[in-house]
Design a protein around this motif. Structure first.
Motif, PDB file in Angstrom:
ATOM      1  N   ALA A 284      -5.182 -12.962  13.025  1.00 42.75           N
ATOM      2  CA  ALA A 284      -3.834 -12.348  13.041  1.00 42.75           C
ATOM      3  C   ALA A 284      -3.872 -11.156  14.009  1.00 42.75           C
ATOM      4  O   ALA A 284      -4.956 -10.613  14.274  1.00 42.75           O
ATOM      5  N   PRO A 285      -2.709 -10.728  14.533  1.00 43.83           N
ATOM      6  CA  PRO A 285      -2.686  -9.685  15.578  1.00 43.83           C
ATOM      7  C   PRO A 285      -3.578  -8.473  15.257  1.00 43.83           C
ATOM      8  O   PRO A 285      -3.392  -7.799  14.239  1.00 43.83           O
ATOM      9  N   SER A 286      -4.535  -8.188  16.153  1.00 42.69           N
ATOM     10  CA  SER A 286      -5.573  -7.164  15.904  1.00 42.69           C
ATOM     11  C   SER A 286      -5.007  -5.768  15.735  1.00 42.69           C
ATOM     12  O   SER A 286      -5.356  -5.054  14.790  1.00 42.69           O
ATOM     13  N   LEU A 287      -4.126  -5.370  16.665  1.00 46.90           N
ATOM     14  CA  LEU A 287      -3.581  -4.016  16.618  1.00 46.90           C
ATOM     15  C   LEU A 287      -2.883  -3.778  15.278  1.00 46.90           C
ATOM     16  O   LEU A 287      -3.043  -2.734  14.641  1.00 46.90           O
ATOM     17  N   PHE A 288      -2.119  -4.788  14.840  1.00 51.26           N
ATOM     18  CA  PHE A 288      -1.362  -4.610  13.597  1.00 51.26           C
ATOM     19  C   PHE A 288      -2.260  -4.709  12.366  1.00 51.26           C
ATOM     20  O   PHE A 288      -2.016  -4.039  11.369  1.00 51.26           O
ATOM     21  N   GLN A 289      -3.330  -5.499  12.450  1.00 51.40           N
ATOM     22  CA  GLN A 289      -4.312  -5.479  11.348  1.00 51.40           C
ATOM     23  C   GLN A 289      -4.852  -4.063  11.173  1.00 51.40           C
ATOM     24  O   GLN A 289      -4.905  -3.528  10.063  1.00 51.40           O
ATOM     25  N   LYS A 290      -5.230  -3.448  12.291  1.00 50.72           N
ATOM     26  CA  LYS A 290      -5.869  -2.120  12.214  1.00 50.72           C
ATOM     27  C   LYS A 290      -4.883  -1.058  11.723  1.00 50.72           C
ATOM     28  O   LYS A 290      -5.245  -0.167  10.960  1.00 50.72           O
ATOM     29  N   MET A 291      -3.634  -1.190  12.156  1.00 51.40           N
ATOM     30  CA  MET A 291      -2.621  -0.244  11.695  1.00 51.40           C
ATOM     31  C   MET A 291      -2.442  -0.372  10.177  1.00 51.40           C
ATOM     32  O   MET A 291      -2.421   0.625   9.449  1.00 51.40           O
ATOM     33  N   ILE A 292      -2.325  -1.633   9.729  1.00 55.08           N
ATOM     34  CA  ILE A 292      -2.106  -1.906   8.307  1.00 55.08           C
ATOM     35  C   ILE A 292      -3.185  -1.248   7.438  1.00 55.08           C
ATOM     36  O   ILE A 292      -2.886  -0.674   6.388  1.00 55.08           O
ATOM     37  N   ALA A 293      -4.438  -1.321   7.900  1.00 59.06           N
ATOM     38  CA  ALA A 293      -5.545  -0.763   7.112  1.00 59.06           C
ATOM     39  C   ALA A 293      -5.333   0.724   6.858  1.00 59.06           C
ATOM     40  O   ALA A 293      -5.725   1.238   5.816  1.00 59.06           O
ATOM     41  N   ARG A 294      -4.683   1.412   7.803  1.00 60.51           N
ATOM     42  CA  ARG A 294      -4.485   2.867   7.654  1.00 60.51           C
ATOM     43  C   ARG A 294      -3.144   3.216   7.018  1.00 60.51           C
ATOM     44  O   ARG A 294      -2.856   4.389   6.797  1.00 60.51           O
ATOM     45  N   CYS A 295      -2.284   2.230   6.796  1.00 63.51           N
ATOM     46  CA  CYS A 295      -0.939   2.532   6.269  1.00 63.51           C
ATOM     47  C   CYS A 295      -0.698   1.882   4.908  1.00 63.51           C
ATOM     48  O   CYS A 295       0.462   1.641   4.536  1.00 63.51           O
ATOM     49  N   GLN A 296      -1.747   1.563   4.178  1.00 67.96           N
ATOM     50  CA  GLN A 296      -1.556   0.955   2.861  1.00 67.96           C
ATOM     51  C   GLN A 296      -0.701   1.872   1.986  1.00 67.96           C
ATOM     52  O   GLN A 296      -0.944   3.084   1.933  1.00 67.96           O
ATOM     53  N   GLY A 297       0.290   1.319   1.339  1.00 59.71           N
ATOM     54  CA  GLY A 297       1.137   2.102   0.426  1.00 59.71           C
ATOM     55  C   GLY A 297       2.382   2.672   1.101  1.00 59.71           C
ATOM     56  O   GLY A 297       3.292   3.131   0.421  1.00 59.71           O
ATOM     57  N   ALA A 298       2.437   2.641   2.448  1.00 63.50           N
ATOM     58  CA  ALA A 298       3.636   3.148   3.125  1.00 63.50           C
ATOM     59  C   ALA A 298       4.770   2.128   2.961  1.00 63.50           C
ATOM     60  O   ALA A 298       4.522   0.919   2.933  1.00 63.50           O
ATOM     61  N   VAL A 299       6.000   2.620   2.827  1.00 64.93           N
ATOM     62  CA  VAL A 299       7.170   1.746   2.682  1.00 64.93           C
ATOM     63  C   VAL A 299       8.345   2.370   3.439  1.00 64.93           C
ATOM     64  O   VAL A 299       8.491   3.593   3.446  1.00 64.93           O
ATOM     65  N   SER A 300       9.167   1.542   4.093  1.00 68.50           N
ATOM     66  CA  SER A 300      10.376   2.041   4.760  1.00 68.50           C
ATOM     67  C   SER A 300      11.308   2.669   3.717  1.00 68.50           C
ATOM     68  O   SER A 300      11.164   2.416   2.527  1.00 68.50           O
ATOM     69  N   ASP A 301      12.280   3.425   4.196  1.00 74.66           N
ATOM     70  CA  ASP A 301      13.185   4.143   3.284  1.00 74.66           C
ATOM     71  C   ASP A 301      14.151   3.161   2.592  1.00 74.66           C
ATOM     72  O   ASP A 301      15.198   2.813   3.149  1.00 74.66           O
ATOM     73  N   VAL A 302      13.792   2.752   1.376  1.00 74.75           N
ATOM     74  CA  VAL A 302      14.612   1.729   0.704  1.00 74.75           C
ATOM     75  C   VAL A 302      15.901   2.314   0.119  1.00 74.75           C
ATOM     76  O   VAL A 302      16.784   1.565  -0.304  1.00 74.75           O
ATOM     77  N   SER A 303      16.029   3.655   0.139  1.00 65.98           N
ATOM     78  CA  SER A 303      17.254   4.241  -0.428  1.00 65.98           C
ATOM     79  C   SER A 303      18.483   3.800   0.389  1.00 65.98           C
ATOM     80  O   SER A 303      19.594   3.728  -0.125  1.00 65.98           O
ATOM     81  N   VAL A 304      18.260   3.475   1.680  1.00 63.15           N
ATOM     82  CA  VAL A 304      19.380   3.010   2.511  1.00 63.15           C
ATOM     83  C   VAL A 304      19.887   1.664   1.980  1.00 63.15           C
ATOM     84  O   VAL A 304      21.094   1.435   1.852  1.00 63.15           O
ATOM     85  N   TYR A 305      18.954   0.767   1.653  1.00 63.25           N
ATOM     86  CA  TYR A 305      19.366  -0.548   1.139  1.00 63.25           C
ATOM     87  C   TYR A 305      20.069  -0.403  -0.213  1.00 63.25           C
ATOM     88  O   TYR A 305      21.032  -1.107  -0.503  1.00 63.25           O
TER      89      TYR A 305
END
Ligand code: PLP
Length: 394
Positions: A284-305
């Protein structure tokens, strides 16, 4: 050429057709006058940590590490970070050796279905369901058996399920929070489902696996909890995606997690690796794999939805429409005021309202409205909805 593939390629989904129509219509009447509710494309920006981490990675990592191949199943460090997150957040047994990195939930599902199914197997799901389930299941050589849910709540109808599980059932596929109904399965539903699958597995002397499609896990409102299914039924495979939680659908990143406690978990994981290989879904895309490893638990602002949901659902109900209250995802599944939902959606186009009929979700007489759009567009669309409603409810 392969006839089935030709047919799949020549027939675009209704959602895509509607989206394309919207682009044409925008060129004719101006984009600001078209209210396109067709596509589940998040409008909320990815969290800042995603952008910062990507920038940092691009500045500091060696290009070969960043853009090169990883192991076929994904980088070991990335898989360890995800397993760690699952253990800490959900308290479930998890291990990097049971995680396979994918290009989003679509790849997670096609790989899992191919890993589990043999020709003649059946996979049970519950209507309304994500339109591509049928395509994915049939590509794996199996048959999708779609069951009607409770019409008032869209929770599972257990008497229908009881009769539908047979010796051919290989897996049950669930999606909560659900696209298109927005319904979240309660803990009571999950416990009942687990008990029924235990009972039926024993009756037919085979393991019936549970596949849980979870791109909307974090998109819930009002403190609603989404039970973590491996904690309730051990023979579970989680098909996860960051497309919606981090607003990254175009980047194609997600994973498969085979519960290590499932029957034949090691063999199933190897079958997942084999299916990934057979389908060409490796590294799977390498750059995004590496980003994901450092952003576990992050979520977009769901209050807008949540704000969008309240604004739209309240307005539509006040005009006479009805729908179940969605606790998650970003869709309203509204009862069509005429029996033919496609005819209703065609009619709505007169007001430049682009809605999707529920037929392709296995549920006739409903329309899906994706409210992952800007709040401003929803506000501007309300007079059009009011005028449309007048034609039916006046
Ligand atoms: N499953 C469901 C229920 C979805 O709604 C979607 C996308 O909208 C997918 C799977 C595919 O997600 P992905 O973009 O991560 O492949």
């Amino acid at each position: 050429m392969n006839k089935r593939m030709y047919e799949l390629g020549s027939r675009r989904s209704v959602i895509r057709e509607t989206f394309e129509f919207g682009k044409k219509r925008a060129a004719e009447v101006g984009a600001e006058n078209v209210f396109d509710f067709s596509l589940g494309n998040p409008s909320v920006r990815p969290p800042q940590i995603v952008t910062d981490t990507l920038t940092e990675l691009l500045k500091t990592e060696e290009p070969t590490a960043l853009h090169g191949y990883t192991s076929a199943q994904g980088d070991a460090g990335v898989r360890a970070a995800i397993a760690d997150f699952i253990r800490k957040t959900h308290g479930a047994a998890a291990d990097a050796d049971f995680i396979y990195m994918t290009c989003g939930a679509a790849a997670s599902l096609t790989i899992t279905l191919s890993a589990l199914c043999e020709s003649g197997d059946e996979v049970i799901t519950f209507a309304p369901y994500f339109t591509e389930y049928k395509v994915f299941t049939e590509t794996a050589g199996a048959k999708l058996v779609a069951l009607a849910s409770d019409p008032d709540t869209f929770q599972i109808n257990f008497s229908v399920l009881e009769k539908a599980v047979t010796e051919k059932t290989r897996a049950v596929l669930v999606n909560s929070p659900n696209n298109p109904s927005g319904v979240v399965y309660s803990e009571e539903t999950v416990k009942k489902l687990a008990a029924m699958l235990e009972k039926k597995s024993a009756e037919y002397k085979k393991t019936i696996y549970l596949i849980t499609d979870e791109p909307y896990r974090e998109l819930v409102y009002g403190g609603v909890k989404v039970p973590y299914l491996p904690n309730y039924y051990k023979h579970t495979v989680v098909c996860y995606s960051y497309s919606k939680s981090l607003s990254l659908p175009g980047e194609r990143i997600g994973y498969i997690f085979v519960s290590p406690q499932a029957d034949a978990a090691k063999e199933l994981y190897l079958a997942v690796c084999g299916a990934g290989r057979a389908l060409g879904y490796v590294c799977a895309p390498s750059l995004f794999q590496k980003m994901i490893a450092r952003c576990q638990g992050a979520v977009s602002d769901v209050s807008v939805y949540e704000k969008n949901r309240d604004l739209l659902a309240d307005a539509l109900r006040s005009y006479g429409f009805s729908c179940v209250q969605p606790d998650g995802a970003f869709y309203l599944f509204v009862k069509s005021p005429e029996p033919d939902a496609s005819a209703f959606c065609e009619h709505a186009k007169k007001y430049n309202l682009l809605l999707v009929p529920g037929d392709d979700f296995g549920c006739e007489g409903f329309v899906r409205i994706a409210y992952c759009v800007s709040t401003d567009m929803i506000r501007r669309s309300l007079p059009a909805f009011a005028a449309l409603a007048k034609e039916y409810f006046a």
